[in-house]
Design a protein around this motif. Sequence first.
Motif, mmCIF file in Angstrom:
data_model
loop_
_atom_site.group_PDB
_atom_site.id
_atom_site.type_symbol
_atom_site.label_atom_id
_atom_site.label_comp_id
_atom_site.label_asym_id
_atom_site.label_seq_id
_atom_site.Cartn_x
_atom_site.Cartn_y
_atom_site.Cartn_z
ATOM 1 N N ARG A 73 -15.636 13.007 -1.436
ATOM 2 C CA ARG A 73 -16.272 12.569 -2.673
ATOM 3 C C ARG A 73 -15.900 13.471 -3.842
ATOM 4 O O ARG A 73 -15.628 12.994 -4.954
ATOM 5 C CB ARG A 73 -17.794 12.551 -2.481
ATOM 6 C CG ARG A 73 -18.324 11.472 -1.553
ATOM 7 C CD ARG A 73 -18.419 10.119 -2.240
ATOM 8 N NE ARG A 73 -19.257 10.173 -3.409
ATOM 9 C CZ ARG A 73 -20.585 10.092 -3.398
ATOM 10 N NH1 ARG A 73 -21.227 9.978 -2.254
ATOM 11 N NH2 ARG A 73 -21.273 10.126 -4.518
ATOM 12 N N LEU A 74 -15.901 14.784 -3.616
ATOM 13 C CA LEU A 74 -15.581 15.717 -4.696
ATOM 14 C C LEU A 74 -14.127 15.591 -5.125
ATOM 15 O O LEU A 74 -13.816 15.646 -6.321
ATOM 16 C CB LEU A 74 -15.884 17.156 -4.259
ATOM 17 C CG LEU A 74 -17.358 17.508 -4.078
ATOM 18 C CD1 LEU A 74 -17.497 18.943 -3.590
ATOM 19 C CD2 LEU A 74 -18.129 17.309 -5.378
ATOM 20 N N TYR A 75 -13.233 15.396 -4.160
ATOM 21 C CA TYR A 75 -11.826 15.249 -4.515
ATOM 22 C C TYR A 75 -11.608 13.968 -5.314
ATOM 23 O O TYR A 75 -10.879 13.962 -6.315
ATOM 24 C CB TYR A 75 -10.968 15.235 -3.250
ATOM 25 C CG TYR A 75 -9.481 15.276 -3.535
ATOM 26 C CD1 TYR A 75 -8.857 16.466 -3.885
ATOM 27 C CD2 TYR A 75 -8.699 14.126 -3.459
ATOM 28 C CE1 TYR A 75 -7.501 16.518 -4.157
ATOM 29 C CE2 TYR A 75 -7.338 14.163 -3.729
ATOM 30 C CZ TYR A 75 -6.744 15.362 -4.069
ATOM 31 O OH TYR A 75 -5.407 15.402 -4.343
ATOM 32 N N ALA A 76 -12.272 12.882 -4.889
ATOM 33 C CA ALA A 76 -12.159 11.625 -5.628
ATOM 34 C C ALA A 76 -12.710 11.774 -7.035
ATOM 35 O O ALA A 76 -12.149 11.239 -8.004
ATOM 36 C CB ALA A 76 -12.898 10.512 -4.876
ATOM 37 N N MET A 77 -13.794 12.528 -7.179
ATOM 38 C CA MET A 77 -14.375 12.756 -8.502
ATOM 39 C C MET A 77 -13.409 13.527 -9.403
ATOM 40 O O MET A 77 -13.261 13.201 -10.589
ATOM 41 C CB MET A 77 -15.697 13.514 -8.365
ATOM 42 C CG MET A 77 -16.380 13.822 -9.683
ATOM 43 S SD MET A 77 -17.959 14.688 -9.475
ATOM 44 C CE MET A 77 -18.943 13.353 -8.802
ATOM 45 N N PRO B 238 -11.050 7.934 0.102
ATOM 46 C CA PRO B 238 -10.280 8.241 1.316
ATOM 47 C C PRO B 238 -10.850 9.469 2.010
ATOM 48 O O PRO B 238 -11.324 10.397 1.357
ATOM 49 C CB PRO B 238 -8.876 8.512 0.777
ATOM 50 C CG PRO B 238 -9.103 9.014 -0.617
ATOM 51 C CD PRO B 238 -10.310 8.280 -1.125
ATOM 52 N N GLU B 239 -10.819 9.462 3.334
ATOM 53 C CA GLU B 239 -11.206 10.663 4.063
ATOM 54 C C GLU B 239 -10.044 11.640 4.003
ATOM 55 O O GLU B 239 -8.925 11.313 4.387
ATOM 56 C CB GLU B 239 -11.561 10.343 5.511
ATOM 57 C CG GLU B 239 -12.067 11.563 6.252
ATOM 58 C CD GLU B 239 -12.478 11.261 7.683
ATOM 59 O OE1 GLU B 239 -13.310 11.994 8.221
ATOM 60 O OE2 GLU B 239 -11.941 10.302 8.259
ATOM 61 N N GLU C 172 -5.491 19.360 5.335
ATOM 62 C CA GLU C 172 -4.398 19.963 4.569
ATOM 63 C C GLU C 172 -4.668 19.951 3.066
ATOM 64 O O GLU C 172 -4.044 20.693 2.314
ATOM 65 C CB GLU C 172 -3.090 19.219 4.861
ATOM 66 C CG GLU C 172 -2.667 19.285 6.331
ATOM 67 C CD GLU C 172 -1.467 18.415 6.613
ATOM 68 O OE1 GLU C 172 -0.994 17.738 5.670
ATOM 69 O OE2 GLU C 172 -0.993 18.404 7.761
ATOM 70 N N VAL C 173 -5.577 19.081 2.622
ATOM 71 C CA VAL C 173 -5.887 18.999 1.191
ATOM 72 C C VAL C 173 -6.824 20.143 0.827
ATOM 73 O O VAL C 173 -7.932 20.266 1.358
ATOM 74 C CB VAL C 173 -6.539 17.646 0.846
ATOM 75 C CG1 VAL C 173 -6.903 17.598 -0.643
ATOM 76 C CG2 VAL C 173 -5.602 16.501 1.195
ATOM 77 N N MET D 156 0.846 -1.193 0.000
ATOM 78 C CA MET D 156 0.000 0.000 0.000
ATOM 79 C C MET D 156 0.881 1.243 0.000
ATOM 80 O O MET D 156 1.249 1.763 1.057
ATOM 81 C CB MET D 156 -0.920 -0.015 1.221
ATOM 82 C CG MET D 156 -1.801 -1.240 1.312
ATOM 83 S SD MET D 156 -2.891 -1.172 2.754
ATOM 84 C CE MET D 156 -3.260 -2.920 2.973
ATOM 85 N N ASN D 157 1.204 1.709 -1.171
ATOM 86 C CA ASN D 157 2.071 2.881 -1.293
ATOM 87 C C ASN D 157 1.408 4.004 -2.079
ATOM 88 O O ASN D 157 2.072 4.900 -2.585
ATOM 89 C CB ASN D 157 3.402 2.494 -1.948
ATOM 90 C CG ASN D 157 3.196 1.709 -3.235
ATOM 91 O OD1 ASN D 157 2.104 1.723 -3.803
ATOM 92 N ND2 ASN D 157 4.230 1.021 -3.681
ATOM 93 N N GLY D 158 0.078 3.951 -2.182
ATOM 94 C CA GLY D 158 -0.651 5.019 -2.859
ATOM 95 C C GLY D 158 -0.717 6.269 -2.003
ATOM 96 O O GLY D 158 -0.440 6.242 -0.795
ATOM 97 N N GLU D 159 -1.102 7.374 -2.623
ATOM 98 C CA GLU D 159 -1.104 8.668 -1.945
ATOM 99 C C GLU D 159 -1.969 8.673 -0.696
ATOM 100 O O GLU D 159 -1.623 9.289 0.318
ATOM 101 C CB GLU D 159 -1.595 9.747 -2.915
ATOM 102 C CG GLU D 159 -1.589 11.149 -2.334
ATOM 103 C CD GLU D 159 -2.084 12.190 -3.321
ATOM 104 O OE1 GLU D 159 -2.096 13.381 -2.950
ATOM 105 O OE2 GLU D 159 -2.454 11.814 -4.454
ATOM 106 N N PHE D 160 -3.109 7.973 -0.739
ATOM 107 C CA PHE D 160 -4.042 8.001 0.392
ATOM 108 C C PHE D 160 -4.225 6.643 1.055
ATOM 109 O O PHE D 160 -5.151 6.473 1.856
ATOM 110 C CB PHE D 160 -5.407 8.519 -0.077
ATOM 111 C CG PHE D 160 -5.370 9.928 -0.586
ATOM 112 C CD1 PHE D 160 -5.258 10.998 0.280
ATOM 113 C CD2 PHE D 160 -5.432 10.184 -1.950
ATOM 114 C CE1 PHE D 160 -5.224 12.304 -0.194
ATOM 115 C CE2 PHE D 160 -5.406 11.484 -2.432
ATOM 116 C CZ PHE D 160 -5.297 12.546 -1.554
#
Length: 290
Positions: A208-212, A138-139, A143-144, A33-37
């Motif tokens: 949800r919006l960021y994932a979209m 991801p929650e 900071e995002v 698991m080395n993804g950003e989130f």
Amino acid sequence: MASPDNAEETAEVENAYRDLLHVLEKAETASLMNGEFDQSAAILTVHAGAGGVDAQDWARMLTRMYLRWAEREGFKAEMVENSPAEEGGIHSAAMIISGRFAFGWLSSERGVHRLVRLSPFDAAHRRHTSFAKVDVVPELSDEVALDIRPEDLKVDTYRSQGAGGQHVNKTESAIRITHIPTGVVVACQNERSQHQNREVAMRMLRSRLYAMQREQRQSTLDSVRGENREAAWANQIRNYVLQPYTMVKDRRTSQECTNVQAVLDGDVSQFMTAWLEERARLGCEPQNIN
């Protein structure tokens, strides 16, 4: 013949050995698991799909499965929305699953899940096929950066429909927020106050919006490459068959298990691990292969 004391000591050693193996296996999986989130908490939603009352019951079963999985694996699961169906089961449910690598584990579950069984809602007890859709994002941390304009939000209040005590059910404390430009809808009814529910709903909306946004960027890249990685509604990622045989099989990795009840009771990590291993091998998310 071993004495009772020796037998007890042997059992303790065997249990400790199994626990150690489980810890080592989780550590090995975490290395994938080395993804950003991947280390973030996860917001998981379940929606009933095609199949009528059976699909609504299937959505309820899947919700229970993920709650049991979280309990087995030591994650904290908080139900934030539950929309009961009229005849049985649920229309939808949402939960926040917290703990290190929660999203990394659950990212494999996003997609359509298909159930085949003898329907308990059919008087003739015929075999039915039903679908439910699972979404996982991801929650986000504070900071995002994400700009959400108040004028783009439609906020509705309503009475909670599920369990939660007299206070929850007698006041309009539940919140539903619609992001008008995108049509994204989130809801929270778990907290006692409207203010608390609004805070949780806004956290869900941001995620949800960021994932979209990320999906739209990926879709643009895929179209340039001549690829289409979007999963169609009928293109299920996993089949759960209870009749005429018993089998759970993931269509992306070919991972399978004949103990369907154990899977429905939360033994899902084997499928998640297989997906993570396949992702690491391919360098991208595995697609359906059969």
